[in-house]
Design an enzyme around this catalytic site. Structure first.
Site, PDB file in Angstrom:
ATOM      1  N   LYS A  24       0.839  -1.212   0.000  1.00 23.89           N
ATOM      2  CA  LYS A  24       0.000   0.000   0.000  1.00 23.89           C
ATOM      3  C   LYS A  24       0.869   1.255   0.000  1.00 23.89           C
ATOM      4  CE  LYS A  24      -2.005   1.854   4.032  1.00 23.89           C
ATOM      5  NZ  LYS A  24      -1.539   3.197   4.143  1.00 23.89           N
ATOM      6  N   CYS A 119      -5.234   8.247   8.899  1.00 23.02           N
ATOM      7  CA  CYS A 119      -5.560   7.664  10.209  1.00 23.02           C
ATOM      8  C   CYS A 119      -5.253   8.666  11.312  1.00 23.02           C
ATOM      9  CB  CYS A 119      -4.725   6.407  10.455  1.00 23.02           C
ATOM     10  SG  CYS A 119      -5.262   4.983   9.519  1.00 23.02           S
ATOM     11  N   ARG A 124      -0.033  14.980  13.257  1.00 24.10           N
ATOM     12  CA  ARG A 124       0.699  14.548  12.059  1.00 24.10           C
ATOM     13  C   ARG A 124       1.175  15.788  11.302  1.00 24.10           C
ATOM     14  NH1 ARG A 124      -1.939   9.084   9.532  1.00 24.10           N
ATOM     15  NH2 ARG A 124       0.196   8.901   8.797  1.00 24.10           N
ATOM     16  N   ASP A 307       3.112   0.190  12.384  1.00 21.50           N
ATOM     17  CA  ASP A 307       1.901  -0.309  11.721  1.00 21.50           C
ATOM     18  C   ASP A 307       1.594  -1.762  12.083  1.00 21.50           C
ATOM     19  OD1 ASP A 307       1.589   2.157  10.638  1.00 21.50           O
ATOM     20  OD2 ASP A 307       1.998   1.595   8.567  1.00 21.50           O
ATOM     21  N   ARG A 399      -9.273   0.184   3.492  1.00 20.55           N
ATOM     22  CA  ARG A 399      -8.284   1.121   2.952  1.00 20.55           C
ATOM     23  C   ARG A 399      -6.967   0.403   2.643  1.00 20.55           C
ATOM     24  NH1 ARG A 399      -6.588   4.968   6.948  1.00 20.55           N
ATOM     25  NH2 ARG A 399      -4.970   5.008   5.379  1.00 20.55           N
TER      26      ARG A 399
END
Ligand code: UD1
Length: 432
Positions: A24, A119, A124, A307, A399
């Site tokens: 991804k 997310c 961020r 992740d 996603r």
């Protein structure tokens, strides 16, 4: 309004083979960077996930032609871009949309792009991206929810990143490929998808050296050409199936992986007691009669990936004793713990630290995916919980995971997506 949910019934150990899709995060960097290339590129092994569809939609809206050649193969034609202004809702749903700034700036000397979404993992910021663009000579301004960058001529420079940032490393590489002279990015991210992006751009004629180390040197070139490029396998998807196999006491062969990218995950799983066999581009992960407690800290690559943190915390709830997980990348990545607690997890969180008292059984319940990887963690939990687990907000999971319910079903899981009317309450059967 339709409301899709994933329903999982307590499953047997997972057993069989599963193939991992393209990465991804590589796809989300490479597709917008075709804008910089300016010529037609054919990208292969593109995962069929909603983030890729959204990225294609964003690119189409600025005039890029997207042609689906076959499953996993997309032809991207950026020759007739109509606008350097990308101000529409889709941008705000995706973090990686900010790569358009580097790509448009690098090709046209200007870009005006809405602030990105993604997310919710805490703050961020984009300060390191901006620092990089400014070092190359661009004027940057953020106002009214838009990032505006402009430059008559980008000129290579030295950019030291204050923290290791994947996004900033990728964006600065993209912006500097056609700059005059040499750009040196210090304290660069070393993630596999940074290397994948550099390999893609090099196959278009760029001169990027050192990707995969913490100093990347980009010697500017004046022209790029179209190419055909195959994206690497997704190491986070692979890692998720590794944990799903082990956590269900299963035995699964995971195909289409680059085992080197999974070393930190493999090392931790072996410490917990998994049996892992490597063979070229496959990995077999099986349960070996034990779940040992362990401590984990997430870090930039080659450290344990953030992740994979929610999936790892979920696995550690199976391990008797106290395990500690420290989140070393994001400020707020334990919000999903409240959902795991609904299934029976005993986890306390203090800032960046989660303390897991493992070993108690989970009972199915209705839970919500709060973000992509948290959603994957809930699926794993649902597989070993007794009874029925219903997961809401599954758009987060879609996603980033291609056909996850089909892949898990093929491994023997009792999992399916159900559609129901929005106002129906989440209903589940305990101990079914
Ligand atoms: C990428 C991944 C994401 C992964 C993350 C860390 C994509 C599309 N997403 O996200 O899945 O969780 O890497 O491996 O590739 N930071 C700043 N200023 C900046 C940029 C970042 O302070 O300008 C901080 C962030 O707040 C965070 C850390 O640096 O604490 C890492 O962020 P970064 O590596 O940039 O993450 P993303 O590229 O957004």
């Amino acid at each position: 309004m339709s409301n899709r949910r994933i329903v999982i019934k307590s499953s047997k150990p997972l057993f069989g083979e599963v193939a991992v899709a393209g990465a991804k995060n590589s796809a989300l960097a490479i597709l917008p960077s075709v804008v910089l290339v300016g010529e037609v590129c054919r990208i292969e092994n593109v995962p069929d996930i909603s983030d890729v569809s959204l990225m294609c939609k964003i690119l189409s809206k600025i005039g890029v032609k997207i042609n689906m050649i076959s499953p996993g193969c997309i032809e991207v034609d950026p020759r007739c871009i109509s606008s350097v202004c990308a101000d529409f809702d889709e941008i705000r749903y995706m973090r990686a949309s900010y790569y358009l700034i580097g790509a448009l700036l690098g090709r046209f000397g200007k870009a005006r792009v809405s602030m990105p979404g993604g997310c919710d993992l805490g703050l961020r910021p984009m300060d390191q991206h901006i620092k990089g663009f400014e070092a190359l000579g661009a004027k940057c301004e953020i106002s009214g929810g838009m990032t505006n960058v402009v430059s008559d001529r980008l000129v290579g420079n030295r950019v030291y990143l204050d923290m290791v940032s994947v996004g900033a490393t990728v964006n600065i590489i993209i912006a500097s490929v056609k700059a005059k002279g040499t750009t040196v990015i210090e304290n660069a991210a070393k993630e596999p998808h940074v290397v994948d992006l550099a390999n893609f751009l090099n196959s278009c004629g760029a001169d990027i050296r050192g990707a995969g180390t913490d100093v990347i040197r980009v010697n500017g070139v004046s022209k790029l050409r179209g190419t055909t490029y195959q994206i690497i396998p997704d190491q986070i998807e692979a890692g998720t199936y590794m944990i799903a196999s082990f956590a269900t006491k299963g035995n699964v062969l995971i195909k289409n992986v680059i085992t080197r990218h999974l070393e930190s995950v493999s090392a931790k799983l072996m410490e917990i007691g998994a049996n892992i066999e490597y063979k070229e581009d496959t990995l077999r992960v099986s349960y070996d009669g034990k779940f040992n407690r362990c401590n984990v800290k997430t870090m930039p690559y080659p450290g344990f990936p953030t992740d994979m943190q929610p999936q790892m915390v979920t696995l550690l709830t199976r391990c008797k004793g106290t395990s500690m997980v420290t989140e070393g990348v994001w400020d707020s990545r334990f919000r999903y713990v409240s959902e795991l607690r609904r299934l029976g997890a005993q986890i306390s969180v203090d800032g960046h630290l989660a303390v897991i008292e493992g070993g108690n059984d989970f009972i199915g319940n209705c839970v919500k995916a709060l973000d992509l990887r948290a959603g994957a963690a809930l699926i794993i939990a649902g597989l070993f919980a007794s009874g029925v687990t219903t997961i809401e907000n599954i758009h987060h999971i879609e996603r980033g995971y291609e056909n996850i319910t089909e892949k898990l079903s093929s491994l023997g899981a009792d999992i399916r997506v159900v559609e129901s009317s929005n106002n129906r309450k989440c209903y589940h059967v305990l101990g079914a």
